[in-house]
Design an enzyme around this catalytic site. Structure first.
Site, PDB file in Angstrom:
ATOM      1  N   CYS A 337       0.799  -1.233   0.000  1.00 20.82           N
ATOM      2  CA  CYS A 337       0.000   0.000   0.000  1.00 20.82           C
ATOM      3  C   CYS A 337       0.833   1.285   0.000  1.00 20.82           C
ATOM      4  O   CYS A 337       0.504   2.203  -0.750  1.00 20.82           O
ATOM      5  CB  CYS A 337      -1.046   0.006   1.114  1.00 20.82           C
ATOM      6  SG  CYS A 337      -0.671  -0.972   2.557  1.00 20.82           S
ATOM      7  N   ARG A 366       7.138 -11.171   5.371  1.00 23.55           N
ATOM      8  CA  ARG A 366       6.827 -10.822   6.753  1.00 23.55           C
ATOM      9  C   ARG A 366       7.460 -11.839   7.669  1.00 23.55           C
ATOM     10  O   ARG A 366       7.426 -13.033   7.375  1.00 23.55           O
ATOM     11  CB  ARG A 366       5.312 -10.818   6.976  1.00 23.55           C
ATOM     12  CG  ARG A 366       4.621  -9.775   6.132  1.00 23.55           C
ATOM     13  CD  ARG A 366       3.114  -9.833   6.279  1.00 23.55           C
ATOM     14  NE  ARG A 366       2.528  -8.813   5.417  1.00 23.55           N
ATOM     15  CZ  ARG A 366       1.228  -8.642   5.246  1.00 23.55           C
ATOM     16  NH1 ARG A 366       0.374  -9.414   5.884  1.00 23.55           N
ATOM     17  NH2 ARG A 366       0.773  -7.690   4.460  1.00 23.55           N
ATOM     18  N   GLN A 384       0.452 -11.275  -2.729  1.00 25.68           N
ATOM     19  CA  GLN A 384      -0.932 -10.816  -2.579  1.00 25.68           C
ATOM     20  C   GLN A 384      -1.484 -10.411  -3.945  1.00 25.68           C
ATOM     21  O   GLN A 384      -0.763  -9.819  -4.746  1.00 25.68           O
ATOM     22  CB  GLN A 384      -0.984  -9.591  -1.673  1.00 25.68           C
ATOM     23  CG  GLN A 384      -0.503  -9.839  -0.273  1.00 25.68           C
ATOM     24  CD  GLN A 384      -0.500  -8.549   0.528  1.00 25.68           C
ATOM     25  OE1 GLN A 384       0.002  -7.525   0.078  1.00 25.68           O
ATOM     26  NE2 GLN A 384      -1.072  -8.593   1.722  1.00 25.68           N
ATOM     27  N   ASP A 386      -3.085  -7.895  -4.750  1.00 30.12           N
ATOM     28  CA  ASP A 386      -3.393  -6.643  -4.072  1.00 30.12           C
ATOM     29  C   ASP A 386      -3.937  -5.605  -5.050  1.00 30.12           C
ATOM     30  O   ASP A 386      -3.593  -5.617  -6.226  1.00 30.12           O
ATOM     31  CB  ASP A 386      -2.090  -6.112  -3.458  1.00 30.12           C
ATOM     32  CG  ASP A 386      -2.338  -5.358  -2.169  1.00 30.12           C
ATOM     33  OD1 ASP A 386      -3.514  -5.196  -1.794  1.00 30.12           O
ATOM     34  OD2 ASP A 386      -1.356  -4.936  -1.548  1.00 30.12           O
ATOM     35  N   HIS A 388      -5.355  -1.221  -4.702  1.00 30.17           N
ATOM     36  CA  HIS A 388      -5.789  -0.106  -3.861  1.00 30.17           C
ATOM     37  C   HIS A 388      -6.641   0.815  -4.703  1.00 30.17           C
ATOM     38  O   HIS A 388      -6.238   1.209  -5.806  1.00 30.17           O
ATOM     39  CB  HIS A 388      -4.571   0.611  -3.274  1.00 30.17           C
ATOM     40  CG  HIS A 388      -3.826  -0.273  -2.330  1.00 30.17           C
ATOM     41  ND1 HIS A 388      -2.773  -1.059  -2.736  1.00 30.17           N
ATOM     42  CD2 HIS A 388      -4.040  -0.570  -1.028  1.00 30.17           C
ATOM     43  CE1 HIS A 388      -2.352  -1.788  -1.706  1.00 30.17           C
ATOM     44  NE2 HIS A 388      -3.102  -1.516  -0.655  1.00 30.17           N
ATOM     45  N   LYS A 472     -12.299  -3.996   8.383  1.00 28.64           N
ATOM     46  CA  LYS A 472     -12.208  -4.875   7.212  1.00 28.64           C
ATOM     47  C   LYS A 472     -13.493  -5.676   7.030  1.00 28.64           C
ATOM     48  O   LYS A 472     -14.251  -5.871   7.973  1.00 28.64           O
ATOM     49  CB  LYS A 472     -11.100  -5.932   7.402  1.00 28.64           C
ATOM     50  CG  LYS A 472      -9.772  -5.433   7.845  1.00 28.64           C
ATOM     51  CD  LYS A 472      -8.731  -6.549   7.770  1.00 28.64           C
ATOM     52  CE  LYS A 472      -8.782  -7.494   8.942  1.00 28.64           C
ATOM     53  NZ  LYS A 472      -7.810  -8.591   8.849  1.00 28.64           N
ATOM     54  N   HIS A 518      -8.314  -0.978   0.418  1.00 27.25           N
ATOM     55  CA  HIS A 518      -7.364  -2.061   0.154  1.00 27.25           C
ATOM     56  C   HIS A 518      -8.209  -3.296  -0.123  1.00 27.25           C
ATOM     57  O   HIS A 518      -9.173  -3.543   0.597  1.00 27.25           O
ATOM     58  CB  HIS A 518      -6.510  -2.403   1.387  1.00 27.25           C
ATOM     59  CG  HIS A 518      -5.829  -1.259   2.056  1.00 27.25           C
ATOM     60  ND1 HIS A 518      -4.465  -1.217   2.209  1.00 27.25           N
ATOM     61  CD2 HIS A 518      -6.302  -0.150   2.656  1.00 27.25           C
ATOM     62  CE1 HIS A 518      -4.129  -0.127   2.877  1.00 27.25           C
ATOM     63  NE2 HIS A 518      -5.220   0.532   3.166  1.00 27.25           N
TER      64      HIS A 518
END
Length: 647
Positions: A337, A366, A384, A386, A388, A472, A518
């Site tokens: 992000c 991570r 991910q 992902d 945004h 979320k 997100h």
RNA sequence: GCCGGUGUAGCUCAGUUGGCCAGAGCAGCUGAUUUGUAAUCAGCUGGUCGGGGGUUCGAAUCCCUCCACCGGCUCCA
């Protein structure tokens, strides 16, 4: 007299003080034998507890969830009694029923319980169950309860009692065991006919890792031995679907100690499967107006100081890497992000541009605690899906809904019928865990709750499950043995736009702050593939299957024809291979079945002369002979249908 | 990270109370077989018994330590 309303809305009149058991006896002896507990005005009671006022009554048996819960809760007491008799002096924490069985947390002092002790405990439980012990409910004052457990020396129960209100404390006695408990319980322990203690584990007292770790024993009981056997068989079957086992067998992925734990290596078949999922989502996202972006695998530490991730996770991350000369520090990218925020910032934006949707299959790293790593579902390096979405506040709900649509489309394409939608909000008791203003949090939470209502989603709400920067909506799916994993997630974020000073120019020619959403429909490719493997037991839908068909020549004489068939299939976008070993056809079929290849194409003399293939479908058997064209149409239709695209 | 368990060939597993060169099936390789809907036969290759240290005349077996994995707990941007 009191009025008792039964589930079919018939009303019976009874003396005050009658019990559910007595009512059951009046209906039938058989029912009375099977009754475990009763729902009285929505609360589950002992079947033997007197009812003193008008009530709605539902008798609960093993066929009701409430009945099972009662039985398992009583089983926890039974296990505690057995343990106390076998190992005097142990202290007890809590012992609730759970989704499949029950557990009890025990402080065993200097003694360590092991698997072999479980067998002895099981035996004692069966002996005690046969005594048909009855549960006696005792109302007790707070001082008396404290006195009892102080004398017994059980500090855990004392701590629990201190949190309770005087006048609402009850004990339950059965056999030699007395427990702090609000009930309810089975009429007698004779109903517990089959016992299995499944595993033994450590568990922190009150879930707090700073407090003592107790020994937790998980178990399950049944009213019939046969049901226990069936349950154990079902567990065995579930283990065969484990993605760690199938991932190895189907050559999808592996791990290497030399590479490092939690760092999956995708093998060719797994990589192909994953690429197909990515291609599918890219196609769906293109239709939905997403724009691709690509960002590097590392980012300056300052980036994460701005985003707030450094404060929150800096100490629990892989240590930063530094440049040799300047000493500049970089983190392995733990999320995408902040990078996407800077892409947004690369040029000024007008309200007319919004919403802007940046999508990236971003690989992140991570540090996960060593004990947390688990196959592909919990790893230290993962990708991910992902994206945004930067939008105006009044666009949030529409954008959110279109993301839900994508997630539902994916779940449908992969036949994920059983998932749980969870709204993850702040824990109001721990405000220090979150960043951003209350006002923005409330706006974000309200948006999610409203979307869930407007979309008619059957969502559960969990407090304390939000991300530190925003609430979320998560989509959870269970694995083969019932563990819940978060897959898709959609998050509303007012914070990062502020921290990165993101703006757009509104129709009023003033600067405004966009809102960020997100979202990741798969969550991570690794976890998604893991759950997918377990969901379909390795029998992937045709469009994902690494090999869609295998050509099995009856003998080497038909090799040429097999090659011709292969060429035709390749030209028709069908992934196929030939088993050209000098084996018998039955052997080739067996091996192809074990590899879970969807279609087997058998070619021999008959097929060659008629320019056909004999089709055998995995798990189903012989379908008969078809021309190559017919087979190609069959396959391509199935592929498109399963993906949810128009044919 | 914490509690408990496990670690023998690519895979699944045997290896009695420490004792001769550590075994089997499958997979792999070589050869024979040329096969009609779930395992053809024979031969061969392959292991510093998770790593390191110790006890012992002698360790896959006992002890210590590290690592990985398994079941939970805690955590999960």
């Amino acid at each position: 007299m009191i009025n008792i309303t039964l589930p079919d809305n018939t009303v019976q009149q009874h003396e005050s003080g009658i019990t559910a058991m007595e009512i059951a006896k009046k209906i039938s002896e058989g029912l009375a034998r099977n009754i475990i507990s009763a729902e009285v005005n929505g609360e589950i009671w002992d079947a033997t507890r007197p009812i003193n006022k008008d009530a709605r009554l539902k008798l609960l048996t093993w066929n009701d969830d409430g009945g099972k819960a009662t039985m398992w809760h009583s089983s926890a007491h039974l296990m505690a009694e057995a343990i106390e008799q076998l190992f005097p002096g142990v202290k007890f924490g809590i012992g609730p029923d759970i989704e499949n069985g029950f557990y009890y947390d025990i402080d065993t002092g200097d003694r360590t319980l092991t698997e072999s002790d479980l067998v002895d405990i099981e035996k004692r439980m069966i002996d005690l169950a046969r005594e048909k012990q009855q549960f006696e409910r005792v109302d007790i004052s707070k001082p008396e309860a404290l006195k009892y457990f102080t004398e017994k020396g059980d500090e855990y129960k004392i701590e629990l009692i201190n949190d309770l209100t005087d006048g609402e404390i009850t004990l339950y006695k059965s056999g030699t065991f007395t427990d702090l408990c609000r009930g309810p319980h089975v009429p007698d322990t004779g109903m517990i006919k089959a016992v299995k203690l499944l595993n033994i584990a450590g568990a922190y007292w009150r879930g707090d890792e700073k407090r003592k770790q107790l020994t937790r024993i998980y178990g399950i009981t049944f009213p019939k031995k046969k049901e226990l056997d069936e349950y154990l068989l079902m567990l065995e079957e579930a283990k065969k679907r484990d993605h760690r086992k199938l991932g190895k067998e189907l050559e999808l992925f592996t791990f290497s100690q030399k590479v490092g734990s939690g760092l999956p290596l995708w093998l060719p078949k797994g990589a192909q499967l994953r690429e197909r999922l990515e291609q599918y989502l890219k196609r769906v996202q293109k239709e939905a107006g997403y724009l691709p972006v690509i960002t590097p695998h590392i980012g300056n530490v300052n980036l994460y100081k701005i985003s707030g991730h450094y404060d929150k996770y800096g100490q629990d991350s892989f240590r930063p890497i530094t440049t040799p000369v300047e000493g500049e520090a970089f983190f392995l990218k733990p999320m995408n992000c902040p990078h996407h925020c800077e892409i947004f910032n690369a040029k000024p934006h007008s309200y007319k541009d919004l919403p802007i949707r940046y999508a990236e299959f971003g690989t992140v790293y991570r540090y996960e605690q060593s004990g947390e790593l688990h196959g592909l579902t919990r790893v230290r390096g993962f990708t991910q899906d992902d994206a945004h979405i930067f939008c105006m506040p009044d666009q949030i709900k529409d954008e959110f809904k279109s993301v839900i649509k994508i997630i539902m489309r994916i779940f449908k394409a992969l036949d994920f019928k059983e998932f749980v939608t969870q709204i993850s909000l702040r824990d109001p008791n721990t405000p220090e865990k979150y960043i951003g203003s209350d006002e923005n949090w409330e706006k974000a939470e309200r948006a999610i709750i409203e979307v869930a209502e407007e979309e008619g989603l059957d969502a559960i709400t969990e407090y304390g499950e939000a991300a530190f920067y925003g609430p979320k909506m998560d989509f959870m799916v269970k694995d083969a043995i019932g563990r819940k994993w978060q897959l898709g997630t959609i998050q509303v974020d007012y914070n990062l736009p502020e921290r990165f000073d993101l703006t757009y120019t509104g129709s009023d020619n003033e600067k405004h702050r966009p809102v960020m959403i997100h979202r990741a429909p798969f969550g991570s490719l690794e976890r998604f593939v893991a759950v997918l493997v377990e969901h379909c037991a390795g029998n992937f839908p045709l469009w994902l299957s690494p090999d869609q068909a295998i050509i099995l020549p009856i003998s080497e004489k038909y090799q040429k024809f097999a090659e011709k068939v292969l060429q035709f299939l390749n030209n028709s976008d069908i992934r196929a291979l030939i088993d050209d070993r000098g084996e018998k056809i039955s052997r080739k079929i067996r091996d192809a079945e074990v590899k879970k290849i969807p279609y087997m194409l058998i070619v021999g003399e008959k097929e060659e002369s008629e320019n056909q293939v004999s089709i055998r479908k995995h798990g189903e058997g012989d379908l008969g002979s078809f021309s190559l064209e017919e087979f190609a149409v069959l396959i391509n239709k199935e592929v498109n249908r399963l993906q949810g695209f128009e044919v």
